[in-house]
Design a protein around this motif. Structure first.
Motif, short mmCIF file in Angstrom:
data_model
loop_
_atom_site.label_atom_id
_atom_site.label_comp_id
_atom_site.label_asym_id
_atom_site.label_seq_id
_atom_site.Cartn_x
_atom_site.Cartn_y
_atom_site.Cartn_z
N LEU A 80 -7.19 2.78 -3.38
CA LEU A 80 -8.29 1.82 -3.51
C LEU A 80 -8.05 0.78 -4.59
O LEU A 80 -8.73 -0.26 -4.61
CB LEU A 80 -9.60 2.57 -3.80
CG LEU A 80 -10.07 3.51 -2.68
CD1 LEU A 80 -11.37 4.21 -3.10
CD2 LEU A 80 -10.29 2.73 -1.39
N THR A 138 -16.84 0.54 -2.87
CA THR A 138 -15.47 1.00 -3.11
C THR A 138 -15.32 1.52 -4.53
O THR A 138 -14.68 2.55 -4.76
CB THR A 138 -14.48 -0.15 -2.86
OG1 THR A 138 -14.61 -0.62 -1.52
CG2 THR A 138 -13.05 0.31 -3.09
N ILE A 196 -8.00 -6.02 2.77
CA ILE A 196 -9.01 -4.97 2.67
C ILE A 196 -9.02 -4.12 3.93
O ILE A 196 -9.10 -2.88 3.86
CB ILE A 196 -10.40 -5.59 2.43
CG1 ILE A 196 -10.46 -6.26 1.06
CG2 ILE A 196 -11.50 -4.52 2.52
CD1 ILE A 196 -11.66 -7.16 0.86
N THR A 249 -7.66 -2.77 -3.24
CA THR A 249 -8.73 -3.49 -2.53
C THR A 249 -9.42 -4.54 -3.38
O THR A 249 -9.96 -5.51 -2.85
CB THR A 249 -9.80 -2.51 -2.01
OG1 THR A 249 -10.41 -1.84 -3.13
CG2 THR A 249 -9.20 -1.48 -1.08
N TYR A 256 -11.24 -8.20 -2.33
CA TYR A 256 -12.64 -8.63 -2.42
C TYR A 256 -12.75 -9.94 -3.19
O TYR A 256 -13.54 -10.83 -2.83
CB TYR A 256 -13.49 -7.55 -3.10
CG TYR A 256 -13.63 -6.29 -2.31
CD1 TYR A 256 -14.20 -6.30 -1.03
CD2 TYR A 256 -13.20 -5.06 -2.81
CE1 TYR A 256 -14.33 -5.13 -0.29
CE2 TYR A 256 -13.33 -3.90 -2.08
CZ TYR A 256 -13.89 -3.94 -0.83
OH TYR A 256 -14.01 -2.79 -0.09
N SER A 275 0.82 -1.20 0.00
CA SER A 275 0.00 0.00 0.00
C SER A 275 0.86 1.26 0.00
O SER A 275 0.61 2.20 -0.77
CB SER A 275 -0.93 -0.02 1.22
OG SER A 275 -1.71 1.14 1.28
N ILE A 328 -8.44 -0.20 3.48
CA ILE A 328 -9.64 0.61 3.68
C ILE A 328 -9.49 1.51 4.91
O ILE A 328 -9.89 2.69 4.90
CB ILE A 328 -10.89 -0.28 3.81
CG1 ILE A 328 -11.33 -0.77 2.42
CG2 ILE A 328 -12.03 0.46 4.47
CD1 ILE A 328 -11.93 0.31 1.53
#
Length: 499
Positions: A367, A480, A414, A370, A374, A346, A418
């Motif tokens: 984002l 998202t 996530i 992410t 998912y 990240s 997030i």
């Protein structure tokens, strides 16, 4: 640029400070002494937020001291969920001892999850005003005493009282993760450093059930509480030698410290409004969408597996407490892999994106990391549900656990990304944003165990997995994507306006 426009334009400027004061730093206004100090200490003045020239400023502390404080918080968040989920292997023994059903015994865990979500609304304002160290230290000591008392409880009511009070005091540390990282970490470090305490929070859930299963099988319920007490005492020792991270940067500040270490700062006066101020972040579209995504994913990527696995696996494969504890290795491995991927990746990704945008930091870029999370949650839930449906009674299979590990990896990835994105929207109030996330996530997780059994009974494992995948896709992935698209459009408009 004012802070509210950061949320509007999804752009972070290096002139934004994250303390409680309305104070903006600029490298152009640095005094020669301030400039020389920052160059000597950090080797650059291109820092977000910009530290003061005070060596007591937490941003100027040695790296080992910063890491010590954040790792202490990570251990504390791990301990909190460890103790809540660590009750699960003891449900049967406690139900028999107290003369209640196993379902009633499960409330020892559920009530703690609920308290974890609500009490930070009280602790965060008090800690921001009077300092975090005294609350963390006293909270750990009280939890130690309560867990010792839990080992001697003779009735269901007595044990429930110790569990509620234990959650009240341990929630001091669950409240402080985002705030401490905000105090100690620069923007380019937030992904990795938030990942430490986020991993502790997530890893404690399977870790508690894994470790205490062996304890329950070999030593009995009382030693489960003794282990909890030992962990709390270790926390107490860690906080004794820690430093206070609350610091008012750029504001005139007079601090008075009383004999028990509680400070009163003129720059952070007490106000009753502080107790509801974290809820004002519900008005932020970006933060609220991130909270919804984090809550739904945590519930179906972590809580459902941790809560239902003992009931499902024991009845299906007839496992004892020790054998059951081994099943949680899958969640531990998955969570660790997810964090190894999430935190450093990240921060690296945001550095790369910032460099491509000539030094401008666009927070929705985070984002991008992410979506594969998912996908992992959805694939893992399908594998878990389908292979549990196909499983032969009394014939143990590792295949459902492979799905659980995949789900855990996606959930932790996530959670880290997030959470960091939500804080990036308002780094000045990182603690309040963390409280808002924790409140919604904990309350949503608390509700889950009340309907999980009916869901599995009516839909079966495969059908339930399909339903949960749909919810994760809709309220996780799609929300998202909406935030990402809106931020991307605003960024395009901004780029056009400056050409």
């Amino acid at each position: 640029m004012p802070l509210d426009s950061v949320g509007t334009n999804d752009i972070e400027k290096t002139t934004i400070s994250h303390d409680e004061c309305n104070y903006a730093n600029s490298t152009r206004s640095l005094s020669p002494e301030h400039y020389d100090y920052l160059m000597q200490r950090h080797g650059t003045v291109d820092l977000d937020p910009l530290p003061s020239s005070d060596p007591n400023d937490p941003l100027n502390w040695p790296n080992w001291q910063k890491n010590y404080e954040i790792l202490s918080i990570a251990f504390g968040t791990f301990t909190s969920t460890f103790m809540a989920s660590g009750m699960q292997p003891s449900y049967e023994a406690m139900a028999e001892k107290y003369g209640v059903s196993i379902s009633d015994a499960s409330y020892f865990t559920s009530v703690q999850i609920c308290v974890f979500g609500i009490l930070p609304l009280v602790w965060i304002p008090l800690m921001n005003t009077y300092g975090r160290k005294p609350f963390l230290t006293v909270g750990a000591l009280f939890c130690c005493a309560l867990n010792i008392g839990g080992g001697f409880c003779q009735t269901y009511g007595q044990q429930m009282a110790t569990r509620v009070l234990n959650a009240v005091f341990i929630s001091t540390v669950t409240s402080a993760g985002g705030s401490v990282v905000g105090d100690l970490a620069f923007a380019h470090e937030r992904g990795k450093k938030n990942g430490w305490w986020s991993l502790g929070f997530v890893l404690g859930t399977p870790g508690g059930s894994f470790i205490t299963g062996f304890i329950q099988y070999h030593a009995g319920t009382r030693w489960v509480f003794w282990v909890f007490a030992i962990m709390n005492f270790i926390q107490f020792l860690l906080w004794i030698v820690s430093r206070e991270t609350v610091y008012s940067r750029g504001c005139p500040d007079t601090i008075h410290i009383n004999y028990i270490g509680i400070r009163k700062s003129s720059a952070r006066p007490f106000s009753w409004f502080m107790f509801i101020r974290p809820l004002k972040h519900a008005s932020s579209f970006n933060i609220t969408m991130a909270v919804i995504a984090a809550s739904v994913t945590f519930c179906y990527g972590n809580i459902v597996l941790s809560v239902e696995m003992p009931q499902v696996m024991i009845s299906l494969f007839h496992l004892n407490a020790q054998q059951m504890s081994l099943q949680f290795i899958s969640l531990i491995i998955g969570s660790v892999i997810g964090e190894i991927i999430a935190g450093p990746l990240s921060d690296w990704w945001m550095k790369r994106c910032t460099a491509k945008r000539n030094g401008r930091r666009v927070i929705v870029d985070r984002l991008w990391l992410t979506y594969d999370g998912y996908l992992l949650v959805i694939v893992g839930l399908i594998v878990w549900g389908v292979y549990l449906t196909k499983a032969t009674p009394n014939h143990w299979s590792i295949k459902p656990l492979v799905g659980a590990a995949i789900t855990a990896a996606g959930n932790n990835k996530i959670a880290t990304v997030i959470t960091t994105f939500a804080i990036d929207n308002d780094p000045k109030h990182a603690g309040e944003v963390s409280v808002y996330i924790n409140l919604v996530r904990s309350l949503f997780g608390f509700i889950g165990p009340f309907y999980f059994p009916s869901m599995f009974e009516n839909l079966g494992f495969a059908g339930s997995a399909g339903l949960m995948c749909g919810l994760v896709f809709l309220f996780g992935g799609c929300t998202t994507l909406i935030v990402h698209f809106c931020g991307w459009r605003r960024e395009r408009q901004y780029e056009k306006s400056i050409k």
